[in-house]
Design a protein around this motif. Structure first.
Motif: not given
Length: 274
Positions: A60-64, A81-83
């Protein structure tokens, strides 16, 4: 519409900034929309990969992110999960959004890892809940991966007119690429208390160069501590002699062949309490 993925008995339809969950039926006229998730979606259709029938990973635009069930009702919500690597992914998107739109993902059926190739880097998610492992790795193969495939035996990737096999037919082929394991700063649950770090233990194979960082305000400063190549438990801990509130470990392996690194334990004594 950017991508479609199975989600339980339904379909998840992805746009750039929205996901719709559709109930499907053998009669197309009986299709119905059951849920809309706004302000999330995918910028790369080939990053969308289903994990079993109840989880979908995507860029996504904000990460995985992951699309998963909130409870037994199977209502979908977005998992982060990608935090741990969001800042890295966002920087990659900002560097070249067109490259990010060509990102491609796959789940390696041999070990269950999710691999997402963006440009010349591959972001790999290892999730083994029974072993309490949830970690991200970054591979740098030295070329851009255009597509992934699994032929029933080997995990393959294509770059231009070349095809590469990851790990070979039996997933046991290795090179001498440098592997760096970086742990976050540890505070032993007492961040305001000085500690005398007295040693550490680890389980490993092959040669690992261990260094320590004791200044959480400067994550670039590390001091060499030891080189180990086997389990240290039962043999006497590797000695340390540093005082600080926090400690971080960095472990590096550059030898050819297989290398493993299991759990680590850090030993300390409390000093002045804050």
């Amino acid at each position: 519409m950017v991508a479609i993925a199975p989600y339980f008995d339904n379909l998840a339809v992805f746009g750039n900034d929205v996901i719709q969950i559709w109930n499907v039926d053998e009669d197309p006229d009986a299709y119905s929309r059951s849920q809309i998730l706004n302000n999330t979606g995918t910028i790369s259709g080939r990053s969308v990969v289903e994990i079993g029938d109840s989880d979908v990973f995507y860029l996504s635009r904000s990460g995985i992110r992951s699309l998963k069930a909130r409870d037994s009702s199977n209502s979908a919500y977005i998992g982060d999960i990608g935090n741990p690597i969001d800042t890295i992914i966002i920087d990659a998107l900002a560097e070249d959004i067109q490259v990010a739109r060509k990102a491609t993902g796959i789940v390696d059926p041999r070990d269950g890892r999710y691999l997402l190739a963006i440009g010349e880097k591959v972001y790999v998610f290892s999730y083994f809940p029974s072993s309490k492992i949830s970690a991200w790795s970054v591979y740098e193969p030295g070329f851009t991966i255009d597509h992934w495939a699994f032929d029933g035996t080997e995990l393959l990737c294509r770059s231009g007119n070349k095809i590469y096999s990851l790990g070979g037919e039996f997933n046991n082929e290795y090179d001498s690429s440098t592997v760096t394991v970086q742990l976050p700063f540890l505070d032993a649950g007492k961040p305001a208390t000085n500690k005398m770090w007295t040693g550490f233990d680890a389980v490993c194979s092959s040669d690992w160069d261990i260094s320590i960082g004791t200044d959480p305000t400067d994550i670039t400063q590390y001091e060499a501590a030891a080189t180990i190549n086997k389990a240290t438990y039962g043999m006497g801990r590797v000695s340390l002699s540093s005082t600080s509130t926090h400690l971080a470990l960095r472990m590096v392996n550059s030898r050819a062949g297989a290398a493993t690194l299991g759990n680590c334990a850090v030993h300390y004594e409390l000093n002045e309490a804050g």
